[in-house]
Write a protein that holds these residues in place. Structure first.
Motif, PDB file in Angstrom:
ATOM      1  N   GLY A 129       0.833  -1.203   0.000  1.00 38.90           N
ATOM      2  CA  GLY A 129       0.000   0.000   0.000  1.00 38.90           C
ATOM      3  C   GLY A 129       0.862   1.245   0.000  1.00 38.90           C
ATOM      4  N   PHE A 130       0.655   2.127  -0.983  1.00 41.51           N
ATOM      5  CA  PHE A 130       1.386   3.389  -1.094  1.00 41.51           C
ATOM      6  C   PHE A 130       0.411   4.541  -0.857  1.00 41.51           C
ATOM      7  N   LEU A 131       0.793   5.471  -0.007  1.00 41.69           N
ATOM      8  CA  LEU A 131      -0.031   6.650   0.262  1.00 41.69           C
ATOM      9  C   LEU A 131       0.812   7.902   0.066  1.00 41.69           C
ATOM     10  N   GLU A 132       0.303   8.824  -0.743  1.00 40.55           N
ATOM     11  CA  GLU A 132       0.956  10.128  -0.890  1.00 40.55           C
ATOM     12  C   GLU A 132       0.211  11.157  -0.052  1.00 40.55           C
TER      13      GLU A 132
ATOM     14  N   GLU B 113       5.189   7.601  13.920  1.00 41.30           N
ATOM     15  CA  GLU B 113       4.530   7.716  15.233  1.00 41.30           C
ATOM     16  C   GLU B 113       3.031   7.982  15.059  1.00 41.30           C
ATOM     17  N   LYS B 114       2.676   8.881  14.154  1.00 40.73           N
ATOM     18  CA  LYS B 114       1.271   9.249  13.975  1.00 40.73           C
ATOM     19  C   LYS B 114       0.474   8.129  13.302  1.00 40.73           C
ATOM     20  N   PHE B 115       1.114   7.376  12.413  1.00 45.95           N
ATOM     21  CA  PHE B 115       0.438   6.249  11.774  1.00 45.95           C
ATOM     22  C   PHE B 115       0.414   5.027  12.685  1.00 45.95           C
ATOM     23  N   LYS B 116       1.159   5.109  13.791  1.00 44.81           N
ATOM     24  CA  LYS B 116       1.284   3.990  14.730  1.00 44.81           C
ATOM     25  C   LYS B 116       1.677   2.707  13.993  1.00 44.81           C
ATOM     26  N   ASN B 117       2.739   2.840  13.188  1.00 42.34           N
ATOM     27  CA  ASN B 117       3.197   1.726  12.359  1.00 42.34           C
ATOM     28  C   ASN B 117       4.719   1.810  12.261  1.00 42.34           C
ATOM     29  N   GLU B 118       5.395   1.011  13.088  1.00 46.47           N
ATOM     30  CA  GLU B 118       6.859   1.041  13.146  1.00 46.47           C
ATOM     31  C   GLU B 118       7.507   0.556  11.850  1.00 46.47           C
ATOM     32  N   ASN B 119       6.806  -0.291  11.095  1.00 47.75           N
ATOM     33  CA  ASN B 119       7.379  -0.863   9.870  1.00 47.75           C
ATOM     34  C   ASN B 119       7.103  -0.016   8.632  1.00 47.75           C
ATOM     35  N   LEU B 120       6.498   1.127   8.836  1.00 47.18           N
ATOM     36  CA  LEU B 120       6.173   2.018   7.726  1.00 47.18           C
ATOM     37  C   LEU B 120       7.453   2.498   7.033  1.00 47.18           C
ATOM     38  N   LYS B 121       7.451   2.434   5.712  1.00 40.61           N
ATOM     39  CA  LYS B 121       8.550   3.027   4.941  1.00 40.61           C
ATOM     40  C   LYS B 121       8.124   4.439   4.551  1.00 40.61           C
TER      41      LYS B 121
ATOM     42  N   ILE C  99       3.820   2.067   2.610  1.00 39.53           N
ATOM     43  CA  ILE C  99       4.749   3.114   2.200  1.00 39.53           C
ATOM     44  C   ILE C  99       4.025   4.457   2.174  1.00 39.53           C
ATOM     45  N   VAL C 100       4.613   5.462   2.807  1.00 37.97           N
ATOM     46  CA  VAL C 100       4.078   6.821   2.774  1.00 37.97           C
ATOM     47  C   VAL C 100       5.085   7.731   2.079  1.00 37.97           C
ATOM     48  N   PHE C 101       4.590   8.535   1.163  1.00 37.57           N
ATOM     49  CA  PHE C 101       5.436   9.498   0.451  1.00 37.57           C
ATOM     50  C   PHE C 101       4.879  10.901   0.616  1.00 37.57           C
ATOM     51  N   TYR C 102       5.748  11.839   0.914  1.00 41.24           N
ATOM     52  CA  TYR C 102       5.383  13.253   0.858  1.00 41.24           C
ATOM     53  C   TYR C 102       6.613  14.027   0.408  1.00 41.24           C
ATOM     54  N   SER C 103       6.382  15.105  -0.287  1.00 41.10           N
ATOM     55  CA  SER C 103       7.479  15.873  -0.859  1.00 41.10           C
ATOM     56  C   SER C 103       7.895  16.996   0.080  1.00 41.10           C
TER      57      SER C 103
ATOM     58  N   TYR D 207      12.891   2.901  -5.290  1.00 41.67           N
ATOM     59  CA  TYR D 207      12.317   1.772  -4.546  1.00 41.67           C
ATOM     60  C   TYR D 207      11.268   1.057  -5.399  1.00 41.67           C
ATOM     61  N   TRP D 208      10.417   1.825  -6.044  1.00 44.74           N
ATOM     62  CA  TRP D 208       9.364   1.258  -6.901  1.00 44.74           C
ATOM     63  C   TRP D 208       9.961   0.348  -7.971  1.00 44.74           C
ATOM     64  N   ASN D 209      11.068   0.765  -8.536  1.00 43.37           N
ATOM     65  CA  ASN D 209      11.691  -0.001  -9.621  1.00 43.37           C
ATOM     66  C   ASN D 209      12.334  -1.296  -9.138  1.00 43.37           C
ATOM     67  N   THR D 210      12.546  -1.440  -7.831  1.00 47.23           N
ATOM     68  CA  THR D 210      13.099  -2.696  -7.306  1.00 47.23           C
ATOM     69  C   THR D 210      12.030  -3.769  -7.133  1.00 47.23           C
ATOM     70  N   LEU D 211      10.761  -3.379  -7.205  1.00 46.08           N
ATOM     71  CA  LEU D 211       9.671  -4.304  -6.909  1.00 46.08           C
ATOM     72  C   LEU D 211       9.207  -5.051  -8.150  1.00 46.08           C
ATOM     73  N   ASP D 212       8.951  -6.335  -7.990  1.00 47.01           N
ATOM     74  CA  ASP D 212       8.353  -7.152  -9.051  1.00 47.01           C
ATOM     75  C   ASP D 212       6.838  -7.006  -8.936  1.00 47.01           C
ATOM     76  N   LYS D 213       6.233  -6.269  -9.854  1.00 43.65           N
ATOM     77  CA  LYS D 213       4.800  -5.936  -9.739  1.00 43.65           C
ATOM     78  C   LYS D 213       3.880  -7.130  -9.985  1.00 43.65           C
ATOM     79  N   THR D 214       4.454  -8.244 -10.444  1.00 47.70           N
ATOM     80  CA  THR D 214       3.629  -9.448 -10.601  1.00 47.70           C
ATOM     81  C   THR D 214       3.634 -10.291  -9.323  1.00 47.70           C
ATOM     82  N   ASP D 215       4.428  -9.849  -8.335  1.00 52.49           N
ATOM     83  CA  ASP D 215       4.501 -10.539  -7.049  1.00 52.49           C
ATOM     84  C   ASP D 215       3.720  -9.718  -6.034  1.00 52.49           C
ATOM     85  N   GLY D 216       2.502 -10.129  -5.754  1.00 53.20           N
ATOM     86  CA  GLY D 216       1.669  -9.385  -4.817  1.00 53.20           C
ATOM     87  C   GLY D 216       0.695  -8.456  -5.526  1.00 53.20           C
ATOM     88  N   VAL D 217      -0.043  -7.694  -4.708  1.00 47.93           N
ATOM     89  CA  VAL D 217      -1.047  -6.753  -5.232  1.00 47.93           C
ATOM     90  C   VAL D 217      -0.743  -5.372  -4.663  1.00 47.93           C
TER      91      VAL D 217
END
Length: 445
Positions: free
Chosen positions: A348-351, A400-408, A377-381, A419-429
């Motif tokens: 899950g990616f959130l901007e 801290e605010k998302f209460k998710n220690e594993n958040l990227k 994954i959270v992205f902000y510019s 990072y996006w380019n390292t992912l195999d988009k056919t592996d997972g949803v």
């Protein structure tokens, strides 16, 4: 009728301009920047301004209506000329009311779900060849324009937005429509740059309910406690019709609605979408569509643009994009996604893109919003923060605010794209949530 649009290039404004051109009106307009698809669509209709900028000489005494968009500023030179000439100046919603004041107005309101519910209603009516006027906030399959205005149709379906009407009219848009039939889907604090407190925000919905015409109808989500409070405390007279999430099951990746007429297979998923569907069904009943006809039509509804919309990828990977940015929308989208794809690895990616979503005080609302995903994954510019003149936000603060220690957390587009380019988009949803574009990320490749 001669109309002129100040800030014609906006998503809503250019659709209204096209609708008026189709109705036979004389349409002109100006803007300081127009992007696609507005540019091509206006050009096709012959109403694209020849050059960008504001030109007071375009404002002449023979103009019947000047329509002012939110993108324009209070000191706009064309607006000043219109005031000087004493021309009638309308906000976008004010003009829509003028066009529909002799029709039965159906207004769909709520912090979330209103575009989808409006889209569902229009899909069902279109399926059964019931012609209505409308305004909706997304491009729909089977419709050329987001706005339709005629002389003859009896009904006008309006997506009711609580944001401000224009730079010189600071009322919420939906307060101008005076609905005969209304729906309220939910209330969750949004637009905090305008509504500084939650109560100020809720007050817009209190006023909306008070604006329902005498003897009108309100269809409302009885699962939302804030909605229920507003409805129960209303002092004006209208008929109240509650709705809630219907029964459903997921079998072999397909969602089936449980009805008295049997199981109805659907092309959309997510409990929030089924809740939206139930609201749409009750509105369609008010418009003379029987349940059997509603279910027949809704089976082919594939969703509104950018609302859990499947993206066709070159590698055939499974990817959905969603306009979700406010916390309640993010939570609903993630819940739907994790329920639908419970046996897959879920990304899950959130901007964080809007003023509200980047406000430290508002970030509290995102607690546990990304739970249930295998990779969140959270992205902000950081550049966006500078442009909005906001203080820097640390990655640790976001976690801290998302209460998710594993958040990227990514703060610049180059790192996110790497990072996006390292992912195999056919592996997972993949679920991509943003009202922006992740710094120009191409989701089809």
């Amino acid at each position: 009728m001669k109309t002129h649009f100040i800030a014609i290039g906006g998503s809503a404004m250019h659709n209204l301009a096209i609708a008026l051109k189709d109705k036979g009106y004389q349409v002109t307009g100006s803007d300081d920047a127009i992007f696609e698809p507005s540019k091509s669509r206006l050009e096709k209709k012959g109403i694209l301004p020849q050059e960008m900028g504001w030109f007071p000489e375009k404002i002449t005494p023979d103009i019947d209506a000047v329509i002012l968009g939110m993108h324009a500023h209070q000191d706009n030179p064309e607006l000043a000329k219109a005031k000087e000439l004493g021309l009638k100046i309308y906000s976008y919603p004010e003009f829509l009311y003028e066009q529909s004041k002799n029709k039965t107005r159906v207004v769909i309101a709520g912090s979330h779900g209103k575009t989808t519910i409006t889209s569902m209603i229009l899909h069902v009516l279109n399926f059964h060849q019931k012609d209505v006027d409308f305004m909706v906030g997304a491009q729909l399959e089977g419709f050329d324009c987001m706005v339709k205005l005629t002389q003859d149709n009896d009904f006008m379906i309006l997506e009711g937005d609580e944001y401000l009407s224009s730079p010189i009219d600071l009322r919420s848009k939906f307060l101008l429509y005076q609905p005969n039939i209304a729906l309220m889907s939910g209330i969750a604090w949004d637009h905090i740059n305008v509504f500084k407190t939650f109560d100020d925000y809720i007050d817009q919905f209190r006023k909306f309910v008070a604006s329902i015409t005498a003897g009108g109808v309100l269809v409302y989500n009885e699962e939302d406690p804030e909605v229920v409070k507003v409805v129960e405390n209303a002092e004006n007279y209208f008929r109240k019709i509650p709705y809630k999430t219907p029964e459903y099951e997921i079998s072999n990746g397909k969602v089936y609605l449980k009805t008295e007429m049997g199981d109805v297979p659907l092309s959309v998923f997510g409990a929030h979408n089924l809740l939206n569907m139930e609201g749409a069904r009750h509105i369609c009943r008010q418009l003379g569509i029987m349940d059997e006809d509603f279910y027949e039509a809704i089976m082919s509804f594939k969703g509104a643009s950018k609302r859990l919309e499947k993206v066709e990828r070159e590698d055939k990977g499974t990817l959905y994009k969603d306009f979700a940015h406010a916390p309640s929308k993010v939570k609903a989208a993630v819940k739907a996604f994790t329920e639908q794809f419970k046996n897959d690895k879920k990304y899950g990616f959130l901007e964080l893109h809007t003023y509200s979503s980047l406000n430290p005080a508002f970030l509290e609302q995102y607690d546990h919003a990304m739970d249930g995903l295998n990779e969140a994954i959270v992205f902000y510019s950081e550049d966006a923060l500078k442009i909005k003149r906001m203080e820097p936000i640390s990655s640790e603060f976001i976690k801290e605010k998302f209460k998710n220690e594993n958040l990227k957390v990514f703060t610049n587009a180059e790192d996110l794209h790497a990072y996006w380019n390292t992912l195999d988009k056919t592996d997972g949803v993949y679920l991509m949530m943003s009202s922006g574009n992740f710094g120009g990320l191409d989701l089809t490749k």
